[in-house]
Motif scaffolding. Structure first.
Motif, PDB file in Angstrom:
ATOM      1  N   ALA A   1       1.938   1.763  -3.427  1.00 35.42           N
ATOM      2  CA  ALA A   1       0.797   2.266  -4.196  1.00 35.42           C
ATOM      3  C   ALA A   1       0.581   3.750  -3.893  1.00 35.42           C
ATOM      4  O   ALA A   1       0.297   4.549  -4.792  1.00 35.42           O
ATOM      5  CB  ALA A   1      -0.457   1.464  -3.866  1.00 35.42           C
ATOM      6  N   ALA A   2       0.735   4.118  -2.624  1.00 36.16           N
ATOM      7  CA  ALA A   2       0.563   5.523  -2.237  1.00 36.16           C
ATOM      8  C   ALA A   2       1.556   6.400  -2.989  1.00 36.16           C
ATOM      9  O   ALA A   2       1.211   7.472  -3.486  1.00 36.16           O
ATOM     10  CB  ALA A   2       0.742   5.680  -0.725  1.00 36.16           C
ATOM     11  N   ALA A   3       2.790   5.920  -3.098  1.00 37.23           N
ATOM     12  CA  ALA A   3       3.806   6.697  -3.811  1.00 37.23           C
ATOM     13  C   ALA A   3       3.405   6.899  -5.270  1.00 37.23           C
ATOM     14  O   ALA A   3       3.601   7.979  -5.834  1.00 37.23           O
ATOM     15  CB  ALA A   3       5.162   5.999  -3.712  1.00 37.23           C
ATOM     16  N   ARG A   4       2.827   5.846  -5.865  1.00 36.82           N
ATOM     17  CA  ARG A   4       2.382   5.984  -7.253  1.00 36.82           C
ATOM     18  C   ARG A   4       1.308   7.070  -7.368  1.00 36.82           C
ATOM     19  O   ARG A   4       1.358   7.908  -8.258  1.00 36.82           O
ATOM     20  CB  ARG A   4       1.793   4.656  -7.778  1.00 36.82           C
ATOM     21  N   THR A   5       0.324   7.045  -6.439  1.00 37.78           N
ATOM     22  CA  THR A   5      -0.750   8.039  -6.524  1.00 37.78           C
ATOM     23  C   THR A   5      -0.224   9.447  -6.251  1.00 37.78           C
ATOM     24  O   THR A   5      -0.907  10.421  -6.525  1.00 37.78           O
ATOM     25  CB  THR A   5      -1.904   7.749  -5.555  1.00 37.78           C
ATOM     26  N   LEU A   6       0.981   9.548  -5.684  1.00 40.76           N
ATOM     27  CA  LEU A   6       1.544  10.875  -5.416  1.00 40.76           C
ATOM     28  C   LEU A   6       2.401  11.351  -6.578  1.00 40.76           C
ATOM     29  O   LEU A   6       3.150  12.321  -6.456  1.00 40.76           O
ATOM     30  CB  LEU A   6       2.362  10.848  -4.125  1.00 40.76           C
ATOM     31  N   GLY A   7       2.298  10.659  -7.688  1.00 42.40           N
ATOM     32  CA  GLY A   7       2.955  11.148  -8.891  1.00 42.40           C
ATOM     33  C   GLY A   7       4.307  10.531  -9.173  1.00 42.40           C
ATOM     34  O   GLY A   7       4.982  10.958 -10.097  1.00 42.40           O
ATOM     35  N   ALA A   8       4.712   9.548  -8.381  1.00 46.05           N
ATOM     36  CA  ALA A   8       6.023   8.953  -8.604  1.00 46.05           C
ATOM     37  C   ALA A   8       5.927   7.805  -9.596  1.00 46.05           C
ATOM     38  O   ALA A   8       5.078   6.936  -9.456  1.00 46.05           O
ATOM     39  CB  ALA A   8       6.603   8.448  -7.280  1.00 46.05           C
ATOM     40  N   GLY A   9       6.797   7.805 -10.582  1.00 50.31           N
ATOM     41  CA  GLY A   9       6.872   6.699 -11.529  1.00 50.31           C
ATOM     42  C   GLY A   9       7.545   5.506 -10.873  1.00 50.31           C
ATOM     43  O   GLY A   9       8.062   5.607  -9.764  1.00 50.31           O
ATOM     44  N   PRO A  10       7.533   4.353 -11.560  1.00 49.49           N
ATOM     45  CA  PRO A  10       8.063   3.124 -10.968  1.00 49.49           C
ATOM     46  C   PRO A  10       9.500   3.251 -10.438  1.00 49.49           C
ATOM     47  O   PRO A  10       9.803   2.745  -9.364  1.00 49.49           O
ATOM     48  CB  PRO A  10       7.997   2.125 -12.124  1.00 49.49           C
TER      49      PRO A  10
ATOM     50  N   GLU B   1       0.822  -1.202   0.000  1.00 46.89           N
ATOM     51  CA  GLU B   1       0.000   0.000   0.000  1.00 46.89           C
ATOM     52  C   GLU B   1       0.863   1.262   0.000  1.00 46.89           C
ATOM     53  O   GLU B   1       0.484   2.279  -0.559  1.00 46.89           O
ATOM     54  CB  GLU B   1      -0.920   0.020   1.230  1.00 46.89           C
ATOM     55  N   VAL B   2       2.000   1.193   0.674  1.00 49.65           N
ATOM     56  CA  VAL B   2       2.891   2.352   0.716  1.00 49.65           C
ATOM     57  C   VAL B   2       3.467   2.615  -0.674  1.00 49.65           C
ATOM     58  O   VAL B   2       3.585   3.761  -1.109  1.00 49.65           O
ATOM     59  CB  VAL B   2       4.000   2.141   1.770  1.00 49.65           C
TER      60      VAL B   2
END
Lengths: 351, 271
Positions: B158-167, B155-156
């Protein structure tokens, strides 16, 4: 920028259910309520881009995020969502300020200020209380300047004693944002307190959508009725006197309702609409269900009394005055106009 | 009966500990005082070991870390098989590993022709030592690294992804620091295993002083003619191994203290 509306139309097969939802989210808060496994979290994750639907379309205004037919599927980082996760999913190795600044915004200190957590800027998430973590998670989600806010069970990780205060603050905050917000909850009270509209999801399908008041006063089915905390009694309806409907209850006794109905129905009545009497009642168009007092639960200034199959919420003052005690007989009294009839699932509706 | 059994079990433990620690203690007791033994053989071996280990560690860290992240965070067909295949070298006898490397990369090996065409002669060179160390140590590291990345809350990420971070940014800023403790522990174990590598190296790289003779090979070469030097090198390796072992044990505890999931109750009481 004018806040755009979010259009969701998706089809997402899960292990046991098939999530099939269509909704339009204008600025304001929409709560999705349902039992666990109803697919409500999957709905949020699909909007965020963390789960890929099998079909459908998700768009914010004219910006398409997902379109099965056009083969569009933007990754989460390219959708303008801010998501608050169930356990907040804060970065444990970063300070509060670093968490909020992760989205790369320079206004992170301003957001901390706005959410009243500026004094926690240097703290690590592990040292925070549940309410503080929630605010960090919200600040972090807002730091991205999202155009849609997604909240997955934002109240679930909180202790009972901090809930009420945090809920009130969250409600004020959501109202002030002017963003379309989609909030998932399994608790109707939380949903009703935070959202202007509530969508009830059961087994992947929308059962009812309306204001919290609509759901309370006009539940579409027995599940929605029990979700709102109403009494649900089973019975068989037939035409009664004065244009009312008469329902013979399975548990014994008869009640009148102003709702139309025929055949097997669920009788729904909110506990707050039920009063108690100790002796015979001399009132005209009211329903009376006598029974033993099975439970007395004092909740501050109100007391929940269970009489036979009916729960009644009365003031603690009148409970004291009447001397309500477990095991003694009492009569549950409610008006025919407060008695809702809902179709029972599985029962065939007469033509 | 219970008391008797407890006593027997305690005796077993004591016997086992004594047996396991006695050789270690014996080496340390017999290490000659002073530095008279610190001759050319030991110095050369130390140089070869440090150099080859450095390169080998770089190779398996750079290859193993992203590979482990992929295996830990993706669900794909054949994933279990991939995990198992990565562990094959762990159950392979080192001598077999050495033979295998020889017939894979040797002049007459499977890739021999291609490598010769590139002007690469691998067996009995330092590069052979590096390959042998990577072969035995990388699986140990990757196994630990997979576990470390699996322990990171999805989930953490996933949270980073929703904050605009790419893979890649999610990997670098979130997954890597959160798994750092487990990765360091795995690296320490793999490092220790690589330093001690003997069987595959002696077959694939030989034992040429100053070229491919690592510390363990130097012990083998010295113990009949110069026991003091062998013992001294042994003492050095023991000290190094213990250091890595304790590093591996200490580091995960440090990261566990800083994760959020385990501290919910603590935060509740401090509020």
């Amino acid at each position: 920028m004018d806040p755009a509306a979010l259009d969701v139309d998706l089809d997402l097969p899960r292990r046991h259910i098939r999530l099939s939802v269509r909704l339009r989210l204008a600025p304001g808060t929409l709560a999705v309520v349902g039992p666990s496994g109803s697919g409500k979290s999957s709905l949020l994750r699909a909007v965020a881009g963390l789960e890929r639907p099998a079909g459908g379309r998700i768009a914010l205004g004219d910006e398409v995020w997902f379109d099965a037919r056009a083969r569009v599927d933007l990754p989460p980082e390219r959708r303008g969502v801010g998501m608050v996760f169930q356990d907040y999913a804060l970065f444990p190795h970063m300070s509060v300020l670093e968490n909020v600044a992760f989205a790369g915004r320079r206004d992170a200190p301003g957001l901390l200020e706005r959410l009243g957590i500026a004094h926690l800027a240097g703290a690590r998430p592990a040292g925070l209380s549940g309410g503080e973590r929630q605010r960090v998670a919200i600040a972090r989600a807002l730091a991205r300047r999202p155009r849609v806010l997604l909240l997955d069970e934002p109240m679930a990780a909180l202790d009972a004693h901090t809930r009420a205060g945090v809920r009130e603050e969250l409600g004020r905050l959501l109202a002030g944002l002017g963003l379309p917000a989609l909030l998932v909850s399994h608790d109707f009270d939380d949903a009703a307190a935070l959202a202007g509209r509530v969508l009830v999801l059961v087994d992947g399908r929308v059962v009812q959508e309306g204001s919290p008041g609509d759901l309370v006063s006009r539940p579409a089915d027995p599940f929605v009725a029990s979700l709102t905390g109403a009494n649900l009694l089973r019975g068989v309806a037939r035409p009664g006197p004065d244009g009312l409907t008469l329902v013979a209850l399975e548990a014994g006794g008869e009640v009148l309702s102003t709702d139309p109905g025929q055949g097997p129905v669920g009788v729904v009545v909110q506990p707050s609409e039920v009063t108690l009497a100790r002796g015979p009642v001399d009132d005209s168009a009211v329903n009376r269900l006598p029974g033993p007092v099975l439970a007395v639960q004092r909740l501050g200034n109100r007391t929940r009394v269970t009489v036979g199959p009916v729960r009644a919420d009365i003031t603690s003052r009148s409970a004291d005055q009447m001397g309500i005690r477990e095991g003694e007989p009492a009569v549950a009294v409610f008006k025919a106009t407060a008695t809702r009839l809902v179709p029972l699932p599985g029962a065939t509706r007469p033509a | 009966m219970r008391h008797l059994f407890s006593a027997v079990a305690a005796a077993c433990l004591a016997a086992l500990l004594a047996f396991l620690l006695l050789p270690v203690a014996a080496v340390l007791i017999r290490v000659p005082p002073g530095s008279a033994w610190w001759g050319e053989v030991a110095l050369d071996a130390l140089r070869v070991t440090l150099l080859t280990s450095l390169v080998a560690n770089l190779v398996f860290l750079l290859l193993g870390t992203p590979a482990a992240y992929l295996v830990a965070t993706r669900r794909f067909r054949g994933r279990a098989l991939v995990v198992t295949l990565l562990e094959v070298p762990l159950v392979l006898p080192p001598a077999v590993a050495g033979i295998g490397l020889l017939v894979a990369f040797g002049r007459a090996g499977i890739l021999g022709g291609e490598l010769s065409a590139l002007g690469l002669e691998i067996p009995f060179t330092r590069l052979a030592v590096v390959l042998a160390v990577v072969f035995v140590a990388a699986p140990l590291y990757v196994r630990q690294a997979v576990a470390a990345f699996e322990a990171v809350d999805a989930e953490v990420l996933a949270a980073a992804r929703t904050l605009g971070a790419g893979p890649f940014r999610v990997f670098r800023r979130v997954a890597l620091p959160m798994a750092a403790g487990g990765l360091a522990a795995g690296w320490a174990l793999a490092f220790a295993r690589g330093i001690g590598e003997f069987g595959a190296t002696i077959i694939f790289a030989g034992s040429l002083q100053g070229v491919t003779q690592t510390l363990p090979l130097a012990i083998y070469a010295q113990f009949e003619q110069d026991l003091d030097t062998a013992l001294a090198i042994g003492g050095l390796l023991i000290a190094f191994s213990l250091l890595l072992l304790f590093t591996a044990k200490m580091v995960p505890g440090w990261t566990r203290l800083r994760s959020t999931s385990t501290s919910t109750s603590r935060a509740g009481t401090s509020a």
